[in-house]
Scaffold this active site. Structure first.
Site, mmCIF file in Angstrom:
data_model
loop_
_atom_site.group_PDB
_atom_site.id
_atom_site.type_symbol
_atom_site.label_atom_id
_atom_site.label_comp_id
_atom_site.label_asym_id
_atom_site.label_seq_id
_atom_site.Cartn_x
_atom_site.Cartn_y
_atom_site.Cartn_z
ATOM 1 C CG ASP A 1 -0.580 -3.169 -4.333
ATOM 2 O OD1 ASP A 1 0.337 -2.332 -4.410
ATOM 3 O OD2 ASP A 1 -1.248 -3.344 -3.305
ATOM 4 C CG ASP B 1 -4.029 -4.747 0.127
ATOM 5 O OD1 ASP B 1 -3.118 -3.966 -0.196
ATOM 6 O OD2 ASP B 1 -4.969 -4.424 0.875
ATOM 7 C CG ASP C 1 0.872 -2.493 -0.726
ATOM 8 O OD1 ASP C 1 1.240 -1.324 -0.899
ATOM 9 O OD2 ASP C 1 -0.242 -2.794 -0.260
#
Length: 627
Positions: A510, A506, A311
């Protein structure tokens, strides 16, 4: 520590086996009552053997053949032919190994229980000129809700106030707060980063964005293939070798005791004990570096990962805006421009303003108290700082109040935030705010490639041009931008054709991908609770470069476990051959197996001394994230 019913049973079985063995030894060698000793050993073995047989039947029903069969054969044969002491020793070794493996799982997961901790339980609703707190399930489309500063938007809806500032980083990956005008759609799970505003609900809580993400997490976890234990992957071959040698010894000598001795020596304690010892040691070593791995299975999977999906916001980047450049339009130093702007920004809680204040404090600038401050929500501030009229805000807001033309600043096209500063009626300069790459990221990714990661991809909900700018020079194998949570899951599933997939993130958005990946890694220091719950690994410090040491420790612990297995099985096979030729009795075989166990366990404990390469990122100041 909390124990499940299964953990409690394993503790009871281990205690019964140890008590039976010790009590029998006391009766046999202290009180000279071998008859009572044999009975005591049988009593200690029976509970372990019964639980073992139940577990074997369950495994066979699932189509799995494990090492438990060898342990059951050795205990059963020893009891049938009167070798009760040998049976008791095997029972202690087996129950000790299963307890140790269970301990590793429970130790790592005990603090990761509440997937829904981020979900608000109530909302504040307007009703007949008053405000009332109501449970989420009572909110209906059309209800008007009050969302206070810092609150999480409880349901999907539209903005009913003039404007609202929402932090959507946990949902979309957009690092900077988004200004929404009246009538704009707001997603549940985002955070109010500005003043309180009214929201008109458009969906019920169960149909809103955050609830959908939670369902994706649950579906991904239920469909995820279970991780097989390293020991079980050796089980079938070892079982066949053991049965072949035991059968041959009995067939050619007509002596069943030789077969019993072979089975006792063959009890796969190097696998049952050495593997969990090495992996638990690896878990402890990783925790020392701020990497919480939730059990031996995830540690093994971490060592086998071949594709890494990252990410952006809060993972590769810090997730908080920082000043990346300051330019001046008048005769003023950059630090002085920053000092005056930061002094005025002390009067607001806007995230961008707080970042400006933090930068000024980090540079050691003294900030006076501003006077006559006026804030235009979503636009900027005006006020007096040390007798000078200062304006800080968006470029259009500042230009509209000073004598200056509009400027087409290049930062506006790169996804950065442009903050203008006016002083005494003139455009004094600009500060460019962005979410820069974390220090040490390039070195970490290079190290992971050396550890066997072949593909590294970026998966973000942010815009493609922003993702490209932030990751320039990292040598990524691909960038996937503008992804929704379900699209991230599809990316993880598609990448499995290249090998086991490790996903790092995080935010709430996600969490489904973390649950679907072979190994999910969450940024736990500031990340969402949902991502930490869905993940197999949690980075306890706010530094993504700790992933490198975590992977290196996983490789080292797995290598040591394999070394222990190979050495232990080799010694066991030698012992089985000796027992087949009559050189070892069952009790002697059990004692030799104990010696082999000690040797392989001592080797497995070397995992406690694994020293991964230290991350090159240096600590700044007294940050709590530095360890």
């Amino acid at each position: 520590m909390e124990h499940s019913a299964g953990d409690t049973l394993k503790i009871v079985l281990l205690a019964a086996a140890v008590a039976g063995l010790l009590a029998g030894l006391g009766l046999a060698y202290v009180m000279d009552r071998p008859d009572l000793a044999a009975t005591t050993w049988v009593i200690g073995v029976i509970p372990v053997l019964a639980a073992l047989l139940v577990e074997i039947l369950r495994s066979l029903a699932r189509g799995e053949v494990g090492l438990d069969i060898v342990a059951a054969l050795s205990m059963t044969a020893a009891l049938l032919f009167g070798e009760t002491l040998a049976a008791a020793v095997v029972a202690v070794m087996y129950s000790g190994g299963t307890f140790l493996e269970s301990f590793a799982e429970g130790r790592a997961r005990r603090e990761m229980r509440d997937l829904l901790s981020r979900v608000p339980r109530t909302a504040t609703r307007h009703r007949d000129g008053h405000l009332e707190d109501v449970p989420l399930d009572q909110i209906a489309p059309g209800d008007r809700l009050l969302v206070r500063q810092g609150d999480i938007v409880p349901v999907d809806g539209t903005i009913a106030s003039v404007s609202a500032f929402l932090d959507t980083s946990a949902l979309t990956g957009e690092s900077l707060p988004v200004k929404l005008a009246a009538g704009a759609a707001a997603m549940s799970g985002s955070t109010n980063a500005g003043d309180a505003f009214d929201l008109v609900a458009t969906k019920e809580a169960r149909d809103s964005t955050y609830a959908g993400i939670v369902r994706l997490v649950e579906q991904a976890q239920s469909s995820k293939a279970p991780m097989s234990r390293l020991a079980d992957r050796w089980s079938l071959g070892f079982l066949l070798v053991t049965v072949a040698i035991a059968f041959a010894a009995w067939w050619f000598t007509s002596d069943p005791i030789r077969a019993v001795a072979v089975l006792v020596v063959a009890t796969p304690c190097p696998l049952i004990l050495a593997v969990p010892v090495a992996l638990v040691a690896g878990l402890s070593r990783a925790a020392h570096y701020g990497v919480l791995i939730k059990g031996a299975g995830p540690l093994e999977a971490m060592a086998r990962a071949r594709t890494l999906i990252l990410d952006k916001t809060g993972t590769l980047t810090d997730g908080r805006p920082r000043i990346v450049s300051i330019s001046t339009q008048i005769d003023i130093e950059a630090d002085e421009l920053l000092r005056l702007a930061a002094a005025l920004d002390q009067a607001t809680k806007h995230p961008v303003a707080q970042a400006i204040v933090a930068e000024a404090q980090q540079r050691g600038l003294t900030l006076p108290v501003p006077q006559e401050v006026r804030e235009t929500p979503g636009e900027g501030l005006t006020g007096i700082v040390e007798g000078r009229r200062v304006i800080v805000g968006g470029h259009g807001f500042v230009v509209g109040q000073v004598d200056a033309p509009a400027v087409d600043h290049p930062a506006l096209s790169t996804g950065s935030v442009l903050v203008a500063v006016g002083i005494d009626g003139k455009l004094a300069g600009h500060m460019v705010m962005a979410d820069p790459l974390r220090d040490g990221t390039h070195d970490m990714l290079s190290g992971l490639r050396r550890q066997g990661v072949d593909r590294i991809l970026l998966a973000t909900g942010d815009r493609h041009e922003v993702a490209e700018r932030v990751t320039a020079g990292l040598g990524l194998d691909g960038i996937r931008a503008g992804l929704t949570p379900d699209q991230k899951v599809l990316l993880v599933l598609a990448e499995r054709k290249h090998g086991p997939v490790m996903m790092v993130g995080d935010g709430v958005n996600d969490a489904p991908a973390l649950a679907a990946a072979d190994i999910g890694v969450a940024m736990g220091a500031r990340g969402a609770a949902a991502s930490a719950e869905a993940a197999d690994v949690v980075l306890l410090v706010d530094r993504v470069d700790r992933l490198g040491p975590g992977v290196e420790i996983a490789h080292g612990a797995r290598r040591i476990a394999l070394e222990s297995v190979v050495a232990g099985i080799g010694l066991s096979v030698m012992g089985m051959v000796a027992a087949a030729f009559g050189y070892l009795t069952p009790v002697q075989g059990a004692l030799i197996q104990e010696a082999i166990d000690v040797a392989v366990i001592l080797n497995a404990l070397r995992a406690l001394r694994i020293r991964p390469a230290a991350p090159k990122q240096m600590c700044r100041g007294t940050s709590a994230s530095c360890m």
